[in-house]
Design an enzyme around this catalytic site. Structure first.
Site, PDB file in Angstrom:
ATOM      1  N   GLN A  68       3.027   9.824   1.359  1.00  0.00           N
ATOM      2  CA  GLN A  68       4.361   9.184   1.331  1.00  0.00           C
ATOM      3  C   GLN A  68       5.101   9.589   0.098  1.00  0.00           C
ATOM      4  O   GLN A  68       6.329   9.089   0.104  1.00  0.00           O
ATOM      5  CB  GLN A  68       4.241   7.538   1.333  1.00  0.00           C
ATOM      6  CG  GLN A  68       3.446   7.200   2.544  1.00  0.00           C
ATOM      7  CD  GLN A  68       3.259   5.600   2.535  1.00  0.00           C
ATOM      8  OE1 GLN A  68       2.460   5.188   2.005  1.00  0.00           O
ATOM      9  NE2 GLN A  68       4.463   4.971   3.076  1.00  0.00           N
TER      10      GLN A  68
ATOM     11  N   HIS B 198      -2.251   7.398   7.253  1.00  0.00           N
ATOM     12  CA  HIS B 198      -1.418   8.130   6.427  1.00  0.00           C
ATOM     13  C   HIS B 198      -2.070   9.209   5.855  1.00  0.00           C
ATOM     14  O   HIS B 198      -1.241  10.723   6.059  1.00  0.00           O
ATOM     15  CB  HIS B 198      -0.709   7.624   5.305  1.00  0.00           C
ATOM     16  CG  HIS B 198       0.525   6.851   5.568  1.00  0.00           C
ATOM     17  ND1 HIS B 198       1.581   7.232   6.100  1.00  0.00           N
ATOM     18  CD2 HIS B 198       0.586   5.247   5.291  1.00  0.00           C
ATOM     19  CE1 HIS B 198       2.313   6.275   6.243  1.00  0.00           C
ATOM     20  NE2 HIS B 198       1.894   4.924   5.771  1.00  0.00           N
TER      21      HIS B 198
ATOM     22  N   HIS C 186      -4.312   1.323   7.703  1.00  0.00           N
ATOM     23  CA  HIS C 186      -2.833   1.894   7.810  1.00  0.00           C
ATOM     24  C   HIS C 186      -2.492   2.956   6.620  1.00  0.00           C
ATOM     25  O   HIS C 186      -2.243   4.272   7.164  1.00  0.00           O
ATOM     26  CB  HIS C 186      -1.834   0.757   7.450  1.00  0.00           C
ATOM     27  CG  HIS C 186      -0.456   1.061   7.349  1.00  0.00           C
ATOM     28  ND1 HIS C 186       0.676   0.823   8.284  1.00  0.00           N
ATOM     29  CD2 HIS C 186       0.287   1.904   6.531  1.00  0.00           C
ATOM     30  CE1 HIS C 186       1.721   1.430   7.865  1.00  0.00           C
ATOM     31  NE2 HIS C 186       1.480   2.043   7.034  1.00  0.00           N
ATOM     32  N   GLU C 187      -3.399   2.931   5.543  1.00  0.00           N
ATOM     33  CA  GLU C 187      -3.201   3.934   4.359  1.00  0.00           C
ATOM     34  C   GLU C 187      -3.869   5.120   4.954  1.00  0.00           C
ATOM     35  O   GLU C 187      -3.675   6.247   4.407  1.00  0.00           O
ATOM     36  CB  GLU C 187      -3.415   3.234   3.087  1.00  0.00           C
ATOM     37  CG  GLU C 187      -2.574   2.304   2.692  1.00  0.00           C
ATOM     38  CD  GLU C 187      -1.213   2.475   2.787  1.00  0.00           C
ATOM     39  OE1 GLU C 187      -0.916   3.572   2.608  1.00  0.00           O
ATOM     40  OE2 GLU C 187      -0.362   1.570   3.043  1.00  0.00           O
TER      41      GLU C 187
ATOM     42  N   GLY D 206       0.725  -1.247   0.062  1.00  0.00           N
ATOM     43  CA  GLY D 206       0.028  -0.093  -0.044  1.00  0.00           C
ATOM     44  C   GLY D 206       0.877   0.971   0.029  1.00  0.00           C
ATOM     45  O   GLY D 206       1.985   1.319   0.291  1.00  0.00           O
TER      46      GLY D 206
HETATM   47 NI    NI Z   1       2.775   3.273   5.575  1.00  0.00          NI
END
Ligand code: NI
Length: 165
Positions: free
Chosen positions: A51, A139, A135-136, A46
């Protein structure tokens, strides 16, 4: 398409709340394609736009290396509608190389999002896919998995990070 540079902890963009996508133009399509290529090149399961230094609510997820039947998923402006249960899993992150830790997440969830064409989608997920989504989406809110571990473990991580510098 291009492989983009992945931002690493403690870069500021990773701690920012990303802005919703409002325009589904060629720039967005290029960003998504580049993120997909960057995720596969890493390789990772992912990747979220912050990021690669873009503070927008876009994420790409492909867990097919772990669960074959799950296709590549592009999430734009995702919102978690419902969560259930608890699961504990050893997580890592492309922005935090050489570190993993167990994180508690919801075992299953329902989310709504837009796809890359701007169409509404609703997705139900459990297990690894549920973990990857959480998790994504974290972010996109400027949250890293190290923000979800115990303070003692986080201190250990930070000490180790400083030592490596
Ligand atoms: Ni990550």
């Amino acid at each position: 398409m291009a492989v983009l540079d992945i931002k690493k902890y403690p870069e500021k963009v990773l701690k920012q709340k990303a802005a919703p996508v409002t325009t589904f133009d060629d720039d967005l399509q290029r960003l998504i394609d580049d993120m997909i290529e960057t995720m596969y090149a890493a390789p990772g399961v992912g990747l979220a736009a912050p990021q690669v230094g873009v503070s927008k609510r876009v994420a790409v997820i492909d867990i097919s290396s772990k669960e074959e039947s799950v296709p590549l998923i592009v999430l734009i402006n995702p919102v978690i509608r419902d969560k259930e249960g608890e699961i504990d899993f050893e997580e890592g992150c492309l922005s935090i190389p050489d570190y993993t830790a167990r994180v508690k997440r919801a075992e299953s969830l329902v989310l709504s999002a837009l796809d890359r064409a701007g169409q509404s989608v609703e997705i139900e997920a459990g297990g690894l896919l549920s973990i990857a989504f959480q998790h994504e989406i974290d972010h996109l809110d400027g949250i890293l998995f190290i923000d979800r571990i115990s303070p003692i473990k986080r201190e250990f991580f930070k000490k180790r990070y400083k030592k490596k510098q």
